[in-house]
Scaffold this motif. Structure first.
Motif, PDB file in Angstrom:
ATOM      1  N   ALA A   1       0.800  -1.224   0.000  1.00  0.00           N
ATOM      2  CA  ALA A   1       0.000   0.000   0.000  1.00  0.00           C
ATOM      3  C   ALA A   1       0.830   1.270   0.000  1.00  0.00           C
ATOM      4  O   ALA A   1       0.417   2.287  -0.580  1.00  0.00           O
ATOM      5  CB  ALA A   1      -0.946  -0.003   1.209  1.00  0.00           C
ATOM      6  N   HIS A   2       2.018   1.259   0.609  1.00  0.00           N
ATOM      7  CA  HIS A   2       2.801   2.496   0.683  1.00  0.00           C
ATOM      8  C   HIS A   2       3.237   2.979  -0.705  1.00  0.00           C
ATOM      9  O   HIS A   2       3.575   4.157  -0.868  1.00  0.00           O
ATOM     10  CB  HIS A   2       4.037   2.306   1.571  1.00  0.00           C
ATOM     11  CG  HIS A   2       5.155   1.565   0.921  1.00  0.00           C
ATOM     12  ND1 HIS A   2       5.286   0.195   0.983  1.00  0.00           N
ATOM     13  CD2 HIS A   2       6.200   2.002   0.168  1.00  0.00           C
ATOM     14  CE1 HIS A   2       6.357  -0.181   0.304  1.00  0.00           C
ATOM     15  NE2 HIS A   2       6.929   0.889  -0.196  1.00  0.00           N
ATOM     16  N   THR A   3       3.200   2.094  -1.702  1.00  0.00           N
ATOM     17  CA  THR A   3       3.607   2.473  -3.062  1.00  0.00           C
ATOM     18  C   THR A   3       2.765   3.634  -3.583  1.00  0.00           C
ATOM     19  O   THR A   3       3.266   4.509  -4.299  1.00  0.00           O
ATOM     20  CB  THR A   3       3.482   1.267  -4.009  1.00  0.00           C
ATOM     21  OG1 THR A   3       4.135   0.139  -3.431  1.00  0.00           O
ATOM     22  CG2 THR A   3       4.115   1.557  -5.359  1.00  0.00           C
ATOM     23  N   SER A   4       1.494   3.663  -3.206  1.00  0.00           N
ATOM     24  CA  SER A   4       0.614   4.726  -3.710  1.00  0.00           C
ATOM     25  C   SER A   4       1.025   6.099  -3.173  1.00  0.00           C
ATOM     26  O   SER A   4       0.756   7.120  -3.814  1.00  0.00           O
ATOM     27  CB  SER A   4      -0.838   4.430  -3.321  1.00  0.00           C
ATOM     28  OG  SER A   4      -0.984   4.392  -1.916  1.00  0.00           O
ATOM     29  N   THR A   5       1.685   6.138  -2.017  1.00  0.00           N
ATOM     30  CA  THR A   5       2.148   7.404  -1.449  1.00  0.00           C
ATOM     31  C   THR A   5       3.521   7.783  -1.993  1.00  0.00           C
ATOM     32  O   THR A   5       3.769   8.927  -2.379  1.00  0.00           O
ATOM     33  CB  THR A   5       2.212   7.307   0.082  1.00  0.00           C
ATOM     34  OG1 THR A   5       0.912   7.007   0.586  1.00  0.00           O
ATOM     35  CG2 THR A   5       2.717   8.604   0.697  1.00  0.00           C
TER      36      THR A   5
ATOM     37  N   ASP B   1      12.111  -3.431  18.594  1.00  0.00           N
ATOM     38  CA  ASP B   1      11.710  -2.303  19.436  1.00  0.00           C
ATOM     39  C   ASP B   1      11.201  -1.142  18.585  1.00  0.00           C
ATOM     40  O   ASP B   1      10.195  -0.504  18.924  1.00  0.00           O
ATOM     41  CB  ASP B   1      12.901  -1.825  20.276  1.00  0.00           C
ATOM     42  CG  ASP B   1      13.320  -2.839  21.322  1.00  0.00           C
ATOM     43  OD1 ASP B   1      12.513  -3.742  21.615  1.00  0.00           O
ATOM     44  OD2 ASP B   1      14.445  -2.742  21.841  1.00  0.00           O
ATOM     45  N   VAL B   2      11.884  -0.868  17.475  1.00  0.00           N
ATOM     46  CA  VAL B   2      11.490   0.241  16.605  1.00  0.00           C
ATOM     47  C   VAL B   2      10.113  -0.002  15.993  1.00  0.00           C
ATOM     48  O   VAL B   2       9.259   0.890  15.992  1.00  0.00           O
ATOM     49  CB  VAL B   2      12.548   0.459  15.510  1.00  0.00           C
ATOM     50  CG1 VAL B   2      12.017   1.373  14.402  1.00  0.00           C
ATOM     51  CG2 VAL B   2      13.814   1.057  16.103  1.00  0.00           C
ATOM     52  N   THR B   3       9.884  -1.199  15.469  1.00  0.00           N
ATOM     53  CA  THR B   3       8.596  -1.491  14.816  1.00  0.00           C
ATOM     54  C   THR B   3       7.470  -1.603  15.821  1.00  0.00           C
ATOM     55  O   THR B   3       6.303  -1.363  15.471  1.00  0.00           O
ATOM     56  CB  THR B   3       8.678  -2.773  13.973  1.00  0.00           C
ATOM     57  OG1 THR B   3       9.190  -3.853  14.793  1.00  0.00           O
ATOM     58  CG2 THR B   3       9.600  -2.584  12.781  1.00  0.00           C
ATOM     59  N   ALA B   4       7.775  -1.957  17.056  1.00  0.00           N
ATOM     60  CA  ALA B   4       6.736  -2.006  18.084  1.00  0.00           C
ATOM     61  C   ALA B   4       6.162  -0.625  18.348  1.00  0.00           C
ATOM     62  O   ALA B   4       5.002  -0.475  18.753  1.00  0.00           O
ATOM     63  CB  ALA B   4       7.294  -2.600  19.375  1.00  0.00           C
ATOM     64  N   ARG B   5       6.977   0.413  18.101  1.00  0.00           N
ATOM     65  CA  ARG B   5       6.523   1.790  18.288  1.00  0.00           C
ATOM     66  C   ARG B   5       5.970   2.402  17.003  1.00  0.00           C
ATOM     67  O   ARG B   5       5.470   3.515  17.012  1.00  0.00           O
ATOM     68  CB  ARG B   5       7.692   2.660  18.781  1.00  0.00           C
ATOM     69  CG  ARG B   5       8.268   2.224  20.108  1.00  0.00           C
ATOM     70  CD  ARG B   5       9.223   3.268  20.651  1.00  0.00           C
ATOM     71  NE  ARG B   5      10.382   3.455  19.794  1.00  0.00           N
ATOM     72  CZ  ARG B   5      11.535   2.809  19.945  1.00  0.00           C
ATOM     73  NH1 ARG B   5      11.658   1.901  20.909  1.00  0.00           N
ATOM     74  NH2 ARG B   5      12.560   3.050  19.151  1.00  0.00           N
ATOM     75  N   GLN B   6       6.090   1.659  15.894  1.00  0.00           N
ATOM     76  CA  GLN B   6       5.700   2.185  14.583  1.00  0.00           C
ATOM     77  C   GLN B   6       4.196   2.119  14.425  1.00  0.00           C
ATOM     78  O   GLN B   6       3.542   1.129  14.743  1.00  0.00           O
ATOM     79  CB  GLN B   6       6.353   1.347  13.468  1.00  0.00           C
ATOM     80  CG  GLN B   6       6.116   1.881  12.071  1.00  0.00           C
ATOM     81  CD  GLN B   6       7.076   3.009  11.743  1.00  0.00           C
ATOM     82  OE1 GLN B   6       7.906   3.395  12.543  1.00  0.00           O
ATOM     83  NE2 GLN B   6       6.958   3.535  10.544  1.00  0.00           N
ATOM     84  N   VAL B   7       3.599   3.200  13.915  1.00  0.00           N
ATOM     85  CA  VAL B   7       2.173   3.178  13.591  1.00  0.00           C
ATOM     86  C   VAL B   7       1.971   2.276  12.388  1.00  0.00           C
ATOM     87  O   VAL B   7       2.667   2.406  11.382  1.00  0.00           O
ATOM     88  CB  VAL B   7       1.666   4.595  13.264  1.00  0.00           C
ATOM     89  CG1 VAL B   7       0.194   4.553  12.859  1.00  0.00           C
ATOM     90  CG2 VAL B   7       1.848   5.504  14.475  1.00  0.00           C
ATOM     91  N   PRO B   8       1.034   1.287  12.450  1.00  0.00           N
ATOM     92  CA  PRO B   8       0.844   0.385  11.307  1.00  0.00           C
ATOM     93  C   PRO B   8       0.564   1.147  10.032  1.00  0.00           C
ATOM     94  O   PRO B   8      -0.140   2.156  10.041  1.00  0.00           O
ATOM     95  CB  PRO B   8      -0.363  -0.465  11.724  1.00  0.00           C
ATOM     96  CG  PRO B   8      -0.393  -0.378  13.226  1.00  0.00           C
ATOM     97  CD  PRO B   8       0.140   0.981  13.559  1.00  0.00           C
ATOM     98  N   ALA B   9       1.165   0.648   8.926  1.00  0.00           N
ATOM     99  CA  ALA B   9       0.942   1.315   7.637  1.00  0.00           C
ATOM    100  C   ALA B   9      -0.491   1.115   7.184  1.00  0.00           C
ATOM    101  O   ALA B   9      -1.092   0.102   7.461  1.00  0.00           O
ATOM    102  CB  ALA B   9       1.903   0.747   6.599  1.00  0.00           C
TER     103      ALA B   9
END
Length: 303
Positions: free
Chosen positions: A249-253, A295-303
């Motif tokens: 999905a991020h491809t569209s952005t 740890d980084v991805t645990a804090r990441q807002v889901p795409a």
């Protein structure tokens, strides 16, 4: 009975809480499934209540298990980080870690992990490079990468890795003039209505089928258009009306451009991403990077 927890019980509990699968936990700990089950039962006896709900199909944490995991994880990470830094200092070794990433989203995660690692493990230097779309495992096997953040599934006998770190929905990149481009969403059945661009190179069959299946779920044939070696080439062909291209999905952005419409899939499984490395080459630097990425991805807002 005392409630002090032994190290093997702690590691087994946290790994099983992450994997929710006895077989994968046993593989990561290099123990038998029976031994993993024994460690969990021993810990549950110490606590005095079940930590996991087990059935023939699923393993999941109880409410008490979730509480214990939340309480233990920060302390366990701090202990592991302190030990790794002590070992690195004692050895006086500075490591250069070569890390691959699959696309812009995973590139951002790799860079955030690198920044965090610079603070916790200043002796580790990270160099990053994009993984070729048409050769997803070649550079890793050649040793050009020590570890890479890549799309799942990965079913290679000589490669290992961790659990899915993050996931995102999928979209279909379509020529803006195609009838499907007017839809608010598409389904996997709609793939029979447009040629799909495929990927050229040493890509495993299961990856190709995941990306561009030959049939829809009901069995209708899917036409394949030209093969591409990179995303820019694919998008150029889509804009020219030569076919469609399933993408995260991020491809569209990141790649909005004239002539292309991105339509979300209503029923396709999300794209998952995780770390992969060569079996037998899980160095201390790789382990530190993997822990920091979690740890980084645990804090990441889901795409």
């Amino acid at each position: 009975m005392g409630t002090s927890m032994e190290r093997d019980e702690l590691e087994c509990f946290l790994l099983l809480a992450e994997e929710l699968h006895f077989g994968r936990t046993a593989e990561r700990m290099r123990l038998s499934r029976a031994r993993v089950s024994q460690l969990v039962q021993r810990l549950e006896r110490r606590v005095g209540a079940p930590l996991f709900i087990r059935s023939s199909r699923v393993v999941r944490l109880t409410a008490l298990g979730r509480q214990l995991r939340a309480d233990l994880e920060p302390h366990h990470r701090a202990i592991e980080t302190a030990l790794e830094r002590a070992v690195a200092t004692a050895r006086g070794i500075d490591s250069v870690l070569h890390v691959g990433f699959a696309n812009p989203l995973t590139g951002e995660i790799v860079m955030k992990t690198t920044e965090a690692l610079r603070v916790s493990h200043p002796g580790i230097s990270v160099e990053v490079c994009e993984v070729p779309l048409g050769d997803p495992y070649g550079p890793l096997r050649k040793g050009e990468f020590d570890v890479q953040l890549t799309e799942f599934p990965v079913r290679e006998d000589d490669l290992g890795g961790g659990a899915v770190l993050l996931s995102e929905d999928r979209v279909l990149a379509l020529p803006a003039t195609h009838p499907l481009a007017a839809r608010s969403s598409v389904t996997l059945e709609d793939l029979a209505e447009v040629p799909l661009l495929t990927i050229e190179g040493p890509v495993p069959a299961y990856r190709l089928d995941h990306h561009a299946p030959s049939r829809t779920p009901s069995g209708r044939p899917v036409t394949h258009g030209p093969a591409v070696t990179n995303l820019q080439e694919a998008l150029t062909l889509v804009a020219a009306g030569r076919g469609a291209f399933p993408a995260p999905a991020h491809t569209s952005t990141y790649f909005a451009r004239p002539g292309i419409t991105y339509v979300p899939f209503a029923d396709a499984e999300p794209t998952g991403y995780g770390l992969v490395w060569r079996l037998g080459h899980e160095t201390g630097a790789v382990t530190a990077f993997a822990r920091t990425a979690r740890d980084v991805t645990a804090r990441q807002v889901p795409a």
